[in-house]
Design a protein around this motif. Structure first.
Motif, PDB file in Angstrom:
ATOM      1  N   TYR A  71      47.132  28.229  53.563  1.00 28.33           N
ATOM      2  CA  TYR A  71      45.996  29.069  53.182  1.00 28.33           C
ATOM      3  C   TYR A  71      46.298  29.886  51.924  1.00 28.33           C
ATOM      4  N   GLU A  72      47.523  30.366  51.799  1.00 32.36           N
ATOM      5  CA  GLU A  72      47.890  31.163  50.628  1.00 32.36           C
ATOM      6  C   GLU A  72      47.831  30.326  49.354  1.00 32.36           C
ATOM      7  N   SER A  81      41.916  29.673  39.040  1.00 31.44           N
ATOM      8  CA  SER A  81      40.757  29.110  38.342  1.00 31.44           C
ATOM      9  C   SER A  81      39.866  30.202  37.762  1.00 31.44           C
ATOM     10  N   GLY A  82      40.067  31.443  38.209  1.00 34.84           N
ATOM     11  CA  GLY A  82      39.207  32.542  37.779  1.00 34.84           C
ATOM     12  C   GLY A  82      37.948  32.672  38.617  1.00 34.84           C
ATOM     13  N   LEU A  83      37.862  31.914  39.700  1.00 29.98           N
ATOM     14  CA  LEU A  83      36.648  31.886  40.512  1.00 29.98           C
ATOM     15  C   LEU A  83      36.791  32.617  41.855  1.00 29.98           C
ATOM     16  N   ILE A  84      37.869  33.353  42.042  1.00 35.09           N
ATOM     17  CA  ILE A  84      38.103  33.998  43.332  1.00 35.09           C
ATOM     18  C   ILE A  84      36.950  34.933  43.722  1.00 35.09           C
ATOM     19  N   ASN A  85      36.284  35.526  42.726  1.00 34.62           N
ATOM     20  CA  ASN A  85      35.157  36.423  43.007  1.00 34.62           C
ATOM     21  C   ASN A  85      33.811  35.730  42.882  1.00 34.62           C
ATOM     22  N   ARG A  86      33.834  34.414  42.691  1.00 31.33           N
ATOM     23  CA  ARG A  86      32.585  33.671  42.513  1.00 31.33           C
ATOM     24  C   ARG A  86      32.526  32.417  43.359  1.00 31.33           C
ATOM     25  N   CYS A  87      33.183  32.383  44.477  1.00 30.71           N
ATOM     26  CA  CYS A  87      33.135  31.172  45.299  1.00 30.71           C
ATOM     27  C   CYS A  87      32.717  31.534  46.722  1.00 30.71           C
ATOM     28  N   ILE A  88      32.369  30.510  47.460  1.00 34.69           N
ATOM     29  CA  ILE A  88      32.016  30.644  48.872  1.00 34.69           C
ATOM     30  C   ILE A  88      32.881  29.647  49.624  1.00 34.69           C
ATOM     31  N   ILE A  89      33.479  30.106  50.706  1.00 31.16           N
ATOM     32  CA  ILE A  89      34.295  29.215  51.527  1.00 31.16           C
ATOM     33  C   ILE A  89      33.605  29.049  52.868  1.00 31.16           C
ATOM     34  N   ILE A  99      41.532  32.850  56.541  1.00 31.86           N
ATOM     35  CA  ILE A  99      41.201  33.188  55.154  1.00 31.86           C
ATOM     36  C   ILE A  99      40.879  34.680  55.051  1.00 31.86           C
ATOM     37  N   ARG A 100      40.121  35.210  55.993  1.00 34.30           N
ATOM     38  CA  ARG A 100      39.734  36.624  55.953  1.00 34.30           C
ATOM     39  C   ARG A 100      40.952  37.547  56.045  1.00 34.30           C
TER      40      ARG A 100
END
Length: 170
Positions: A71-72, A81-89, A99-100
Motif C-alpha cells: 500500500y505504501e 505523479s503529482g496526483l495525490i490530491n487529485r485522484c479517487i481510489i 489506504i485510509r
C-alpha cells in the motif's frame, strides 16, 4: 494497469492477467473501448503510464484496487505523479481501510454492485472517516439516491457513463 482479472474482454490476449509476465502482457493489444479503432497497437499501460496520461490530459484518475501487496508503494507512485490530491481510489472496504490509515486526504469509494442495494454500502463506507463514498453503476442510481448520499456526507460516484453531460448529473 488492468481493470479486468482476465485479458479476454479488453485485449487480444486470453486468460488470467496474473499468469503472464510484464513482457508477455506487452505483446497484446487493447482491442476494446470507446473509439478504440483510433488507437491501433494500444498496449496495456503500467500504473505510471496511466497516471502520466492523467497529468497530460488533466484527468482525475479513478483507481480501483483489486489486488495490492504494498500500500505504501502504491501511494508513493501516486504521490510521485503529482496526483495525490487529485485522484479517487475505489475498492473493497478492507483495502480502503488500509489506504485510509496511510492517507486521510484521498477520496475513497467502496465499489457497489447493483445486485445489492446502495444502502448495503452506506453502512460499509461509514467505517471510513470522511471524504468517502460509493462508486455504483449509474443505471442503479437516480437523483434521489445521490441526494440521500450527499445528505449523509458521502460522495456519490458512478461508472458506465459515456458523456460529460451524463457525468455532470452525479
Amino acid at each position: 494497469c488492468m481493470h479486468d482479472d482476465e485479458l479476454d474482454r479488453t485485449t487480444t490476449g486470453t486468460g488470467d492477467v496474473l499468469s503472464y509476465t510484464y513482457s508477455e502482457l506487452m505483446s497484446f493489444d487493447v482491442d476494446y473501448g470507446n473509439d478504440i479503432e483510433d488507437y491501433p497497437g494500444l498496449k496495456i499501460p503500467t500504473m505510471i503510464e496511466y497516471l502520466n496520461m492523467c497529468v497530460i490530459y488533466n484527468c482525475v484518475p479513478v483507481i480501483e484496487i483489486k489486488k495490492i501487496n504494498d500500500y505504501e508503494a502504491f501511494l508513493k507512485t501516486i504521490e510521485e505523479s503529482g496526483l495525490i490530491n487529485r485522484c479517487i481510489i475505489s475498492g473493497g472496504i478492507e483495502d480502503l481501510l488500509k489506504i485510509r490509515e496511510l492517507n486521510t486526504d484521498i477520496p475513497l469509494m467502496v465499489v457497489g454492485y447493483s445486485n445489492k442495494p446502495y444502502t448495503f454500502y452506506t453502512e460499509l463506507i461509514q467505517q471510513l472517516p470522511e471524504n468517502s463514498g460509493i462508486l455504483y453503476d449509474y443505471h442503479s442510481v437516480d437523483q434521489a439516491v445521490v441526494d440521500e448520499l450527499h445528505s449523509m456526507g458521502l460522495i456519490a460516484g458512478v461508472w458506465t457513463l459515456d458523456s460529460g453531460e451524463e457525468a455532470a448529473q452525479y
